[in-house]
Design a protein around this motif. Structure first.
Motif: not given
Length: 451
Positions: A18-38
């Protein structure tokens, strides 16, 4: 939207995604940026330890992962196992060498001290193909994540099951949440992903058309890009070559993965003195390859990954025959399966010479001498690699500068190796993967100057 993966050997459904929704995609992208800092602040030895564990996970689950590769894209199971083990090798390689590759470079200037730091960039977006569904991802992920970047993967829709297994590898190895994430999305989401502030660069392995589209988007948003695209490699055999070794190598160079490889030998350029012997032995060897159920260890040639790909190859063969080429072996198609095929009398201007043929098709070309062989080899818009077979190693090395490709192999098929840089020229793309160069592609080379 749902994506179905279909086994090309038997037509059975492997999985539905099942394809990600637009909101789910945004969450993944934001999570990736947050994870990078640590993640980027973690000690390098910690990141290397996790990478080594990823290699262990691959080896411990080789059968499970190999079966998914074979089910989704049709590779013979023995080749799928080899692919998974090669991924474990690249993990070990970067775990062993990252410290040396990433160490600061001291440079003498007027400063009391000046040096270059190798810092990570951020989130790297990877668009990967179906033909080596594990290897293509790991040769990106192993150096990129270990350098301190985070990664997001958009895989080919017919191997989304493999993509989920790859994400599972990193989870089982203990990688923190958000460091490597898999996206189940349609390609129409590509611009949104590249444009996102979290994404600092994009890497693509795929077709020339896909590479051009992604490069334009990367340029639009001023993001670095790396492209590994198609190839039309030549395999040149000189008159002093060991013909039996050349034939054995040529069969693998063309028919591995049912010919579905950018670096496969596609144009076989032969000198007059060995032409007949090579063609006779090569035709016999290809004709003896065993086709059949891809789950059997004895199978050497399976189907192509999709029927549309098989149709395209068959049309290229028919076009070449209409242009004057002769079928020396094979030539028939059955759904996703195409017989290993050899075309003789191939010349520039024919489809089999000019285009990339992504399947079990070998084009045989006669050159009058070594100079014409290299001239014919260079008549290509692609530039991944060239093979030369000869006993005269010194002369072969002297000729390396005559080849504009990214690789030049003597008495061996062109192949990727974690220890050597990999990439092409011309329409084959730009940038390098693997070796130290592959780790440096997604690095901020930061100048530090102390007065």
């Amino acid at each position: 939207m749902e994506f179905k993966s279909i086994n090309p050997y038997n037509g059975e459904e492997v999985g539905v995604h099942k394809a990600l929704t637009s909101g789910e995609l945004d969450q993944i992208l934001n999570k990736s940026a947050e994870a990078f800092n640590d993640w980027c602040a973690k000690p390098l030895h910690y990141r290397c330890d996790l990478l080594r564990k990823a290699g262990q996970v691959l080896r411990e689950n080789v059968e499970e992962y190999a079966e998914m590769i074979t089910a989704e894209m049709g590779k013979p199971i023995s080749e799928s196992r080899a692919e998974v083990n090669k991924c474990a090798w690249v993990c070990d390689y970067y775990a062993d060498n990252a410290k040396e590759f990433l160490k600061p470079e001291e440079i003498k200037t007027d400063a009391s001290r000046s040096f270059v730091r190798n810092d990570p960039m951020g989130t790297i977006f990877a668009i990967m193909p179906w033909n080596f569904p594990f290897w293509q991802v790991f040769r990106f992920a192993a150096p990129t994540l270990t350098a301190g970047n985070t990664g997001i993967l958009k895989h080919a829709p017919n191997v989304f099951g493999c993509a989920k297994k790859i994400e599972e590898v990193f989870t089982k190895a203990g990688y923190p949440e958000g460091v490597f994430q898999n996206l189940i999305v349609h390609h129409d989401q590509t611009e949104k992903i590249i444009a996102h502030d979290a994404v600092k660069a994009v890497t693509l392995t795929g077709s020339e058309m896909a590479g051009s589209a992604v490069a334009q988007l990367a340029g639009k948003y001023i993001k670095k890009s790396l492209l590994e695209l198609g190839g039309n490699n030549s395999f040149i055999v000189w008159e002093d070559a060991d013909i039996d070794l050349a034939v054995k190598t040529a069969v693998t160079a063309r028919m591995l993965n049912c010919g579905q490889s950018c670096i496969a030998a596609k144009r076989f350029i032969l000198l007059p003195g060995i032409y007949d012997e090579f063609v006779e032995k090569f035709t016999k060897a290809v004709g003896e390859l065993k086709s059949g159920d891809t789950r059997n260890d004895e199978t050497q040639v399976g189907p192509l990954a999709r029927k549309d790909l098989t149709d395209q190859l068959h049309n290229q063969i028919k076009s070449s025959v209409d242009q004057g080429a002769k079928i020396l072996l094979g030539g028939k198609q059955d759904n996703c399966y195409h017989e290993p095929t050899i075309l003789g009398d191939v010349k520039p201007g024919m489809t089999a010479f000019d285009e990339e043929t992504f399947g079990p098709l070998a084009a045989i070309i006669k050159a009058k001498d070594i100079d014409e062989a290299f001239s014919l080899s260079e008549k290509s818009k692609y530039g991944l690699g060239t093979t030369v077979f000869t006993r005269d190693i010194e002369k072969a090395l002297e000729c390396a500068g005559r080849v504009s490709d990214g690789a030049y192999f003597v008495n061996e098929l062109v192949k990727s190796d974690p220890r050597l840089p990999f990439g092409g020229t011309g329409r084959s793309g730009y940038g390098r993967e693997l070796a130290k160069e592959g780790m440096m592609e997604f690095i901020n080379k930061k100048t530090v100057y102390v007065r």
